[in-house]
Design an enzyme around this catalytic site. Structure first.
Site, mmCIF file in Angstrom:
data_model
loop_
_atom_site.group_PDB
_atom_site.id
_atom_site.type_symbol
_atom_site.label_atom_id
_atom_site.label_comp_id
_atom_site.label_asym_id
_atom_site.label_seq_id
_atom_site.Cartn_x
_atom_site.Cartn_y
_atom_site.Cartn_z
ATOM 1 N N HIS A 76 98.540 74.575 86.611
ATOM 2 C CA HIS A 76 97.607 75.683 86.829
ATOM 3 C C HIS A 76 98.383 76.928 87.235
ATOM 4 O O HIS A 76 99.395 76.854 87.917
ATOM 5 C CB HIS A 76 96.569 75.325 87.896
ATOM 6 C CG HIS A 76 97.147 74.873 89.202
ATOM 7 N ND1 HIS A 76 97.697 73.626 89.369
ATOM 8 C CD2 HIS A 76 97.273 75.499 90.384
ATOM 9 C CE1 HIS A 76 98.137 73.509 90.604
ATOM 10 N NE2 HIS A 76 97.906 74.643 91.246
ATOM 11 N N HIS A 109 98.040 80.488 89.171
ATOM 12 C CA HIS A 109 97.247 81.282 90.118
ATOM 13 C C HIS A 109 97.315 82.750 89.715
ATOM 14 O O HIS A 109 98.391 83.249 89.378
ATOM 15 C CB HIS A 109 97.852 81.218 91.530
ATOM 16 C CG HIS A 109 97.887 79.874 92.164
ATOM 17 N ND1 HIS A 109 97.053 79.531 93.198
ATOM 18 C CD2 HIS A 109 98.669 78.781 91.946
ATOM 19 C CE1 HIS A 109 97.320 78.292 93.602
ATOM 20 N NE2 HIS A 109 98.308 77.814 92.855
HETATM 21 P P1 AMP Z 1 98.870 74.410 94.241
HETATM 22 O O1 AMP Z 1 99.349 74.361 95.658
HETATM 23 O O2 AMP Z 1 99.630 75.395 93.395
HETATM 24 O O3 AMP Z 1 98.819 73.029 93.626
HETATM 25 O O4 AMP Z 1 97.399 74.978 94.292
HETATM 26 C C1 AMP Z 1 96.251 74.188 94.324
HETATM 27 C C2 AMP Z 1 95.097 75.136 94.576
HETATM 28 O O5 AMP Z 1 93.904 74.465 94.266
HETATM 29 C C3 AMP Z 1 94.993 75.613 96.038
HETATM 30 O O6 AMP Z 1 95.114 77.040 96.087
HETATM 31 C C4 AMP Z 1 93.606 75.145 96.459
HETATM 32 O O7 AMP Z 1 92.941 76.069 97.287
HETATM 33 C C5 AMP Z 1 92.903 74.962 95.117
HETATM 34 N N1 AMP Z 1 91.821 73.986 95.131
HETATM 35 C C6 AMP Z 1 91.865 72.719 95.621
HETATM 36 N N2 AMP Z 1 90.663 72.128 95.447
HETATM 37 C C7 AMP Z 1 89.858 73.023 94.853
HETATM 38 C C8 AMP Z 1 88.487 73.014 94.430
HETATM 39 N N3 AMP Z 1 87.699 71.932 94.584
HETATM 40 N N4 AMP Z 1 87.989 74.119 93.851
HETATM 41 C C9 AMP Z 1 88.761 75.221 93.689
HETATM 42 N N5 AMP Z 1 90.045 75.295 94.073
HETATM 43 C C10 AMP Z 1 90.593 74.214 94.653
#
Ligand code: AMP
Length: 133
Positions: free
Chosen positions: A98, A100
């Site tokens: 993903h 950001h």
């Molecule tokens: P990463 O640390 O790059 O893997 O980012 C994972 C992101 O997913 C974090 O910024 C979380 O806030 C986001 N995240 C986790 N669960 C959810 C959810 N149910 N809906 C939307 N975002 C989420």
């Protein structure tokens, strides 16, 4: 492997979804660095950039360009950060590719918490040789 993002894609976990297509989908991050922080997520749970097919990566970058434009137009942000945490040691919490996109504003006082290093002597040239491609 099923991830929390797979569950969101399958509608098992609610989300605020902004876009969906054959390769990726876009949701609002539940815990934003700033409001409007979104995630562009591959439909298939590729864990990292290296395991994702080139055409899907290219597509996700095109979607990123659109999303960046929408954040600037609709929220009036001055800039954005595009970040991929690519592997656990980089801070990746969800092992499902993903990207950001974080809206940024003049004087928003949000910093990227990474310290910088310096190269000693010929080290920079050595790294250059090692990494040439
Ligand atoms: P990463 O640390 O790059 O893997 O980012 C994972 C992101 O997913 C974090 O910024 C979380 O806030 C986001 N995240 C986790 N669960 C959810 C959810 N149910 N809906 C939307 N975002 C989420």
């Amino acid at each position: 492997m099923e991830t929390i993002f797979t569950k969101i894609l399958n509608g098992e976990i609610p989300s605020v979804t902004l876009h969906k297509d054959e390769y990726c989908f876009v949701i609002l991050d539940i815990n934003p660095v700033s409001k409007g922080h979104l995630l562009i997520i591959s439909n298939e749970p590729y864990p990292t950039v290296g395991s994702c097919p080139d055409e899907i990566l290219a597509h996700m970058m095109q979607i990123a360009k659109k999303a960046d434009g929408i954040l600037r137009e609709k929220l009036g942000c001055d800039a954005t950060n595009l970040i991929i945490n690519n592997g656990k040691e980089s801070g990746q919490e969800v092992p499902h590719l993903h990207l950001h996109i974080i809206p940024r504003y003049k004087n928003d006082k949000k910093s990227i918490p990474m310290t910088k290093e310096t190269y000693a002597g010929a080290e920079m040239l050595e790294y250059g040789k090692k990494l040439e491609f």
